[in-house]
Design an enzyme around this catalytic site. Sequence first.
Site, mmCIF file in Angstrom:
data_model
loop_
_atom_site.group_PDB
_atom_site.id
_atom_site.type_symbol
_atom_site.label_atom_id
_atom_site.label_comp_id
_atom_site.label_asym_id
_atom_site.label_seq_id
_atom_site.Cartn_x
_atom_site.Cartn_y
_atom_site.Cartn_z
ATOM 1 N N SER A 138 0.853 -1.186 0.000
ATOM 2 C CA SER A 138 0.000 0.000 0.000
ATOM 3 C C SER A 138 0.886 1.232 0.000
ATOM 4 O O SER A 138 2.044 1.175 0.457
ATOM 5 C CB SER A 138 -0.890 0.004 1.245
ATOM 6 N N TYR A 148 -0.795 -1.009 10.476
ATOM 7 C CA TYR A 148 -1.075 -1.258 9.060
ATOM 8 C C TYR A 148 0.069 -0.762 8.181
ATOM 9 O O TYR A 148 0.616 -1.511 7.354
ATOM 10 C CB TYR A 148 -2.383 -0.588 8.650
#
Length: 257
Positions: A138, A148
């Site tokens: 990401s 994350y």
Amino acid sequence: MTTSLITGATAGIGAAFAERLAADGHDLVLVARDGKRLEEAAARLRQVRGREVEVLVADLATEEGITAVERRLADAARPVDVLVNNAGFGNRGAFLDVPLADELTMLKVHVEAVLRLTTAALPGMRERRRGWVVNVASVAAFFPRGTYGATKAWVVGFTQGVARDLVGSGVRLMALCPGFTRTEFHERAGMGTSNIPGWMWLSVDQVVREALRDLARGRTLSVPGLRYRAVVGLGRLVPQGMLGGASSRAGRQYRTD
């Protein structure tokens, strides 16, 4: 015949990879937790694309799930030529607001599963002197914010490091770093997205198209979308302390509607 194994294959980027690779003539192994959705996706691809499609129900948050996929990847009688490690999820909330058990599950899926499945796939690929591994990360990898982003930064570093180790082997590895993409991801995490401008969104088809283009060019990192490549480039020039503050403020602006 080329066979591709895709985790998180029933929706979003994983489903788009399955569609594109089937259209390109690949047989498929689709991996996800939901057996019903897997069978529906497989039936459609068999009918529309005329490919062989195998389903493997596995939860990569569990030891049993990871082991099942490892065994399939290591099966020399049914070689896998392309591995797409796409399975993943997000947690809504700042660090300490998210239960530790959920953070550990994220590490299991984003780090341990990626490490183990890549390790299971590579020996056969190297022996055959061909193969591709795409590890979906990401743009959050480049902007420090909680677990994350940290897991996705690990995916990028791991993938590029292994790619260097395998130069000349015939095997390519690439980390894919999309920005906001229209999938089920945010809804599943309970994150509202009504405050995110339309220009920031990517389609899954664009993400997969640019990923496969970059992979064919031998790149070890793919950031789909010119706007996101600019953002990542700028992020590398800005001091980490400023990035952390901006990223945290952006995260707190997620709506839950």
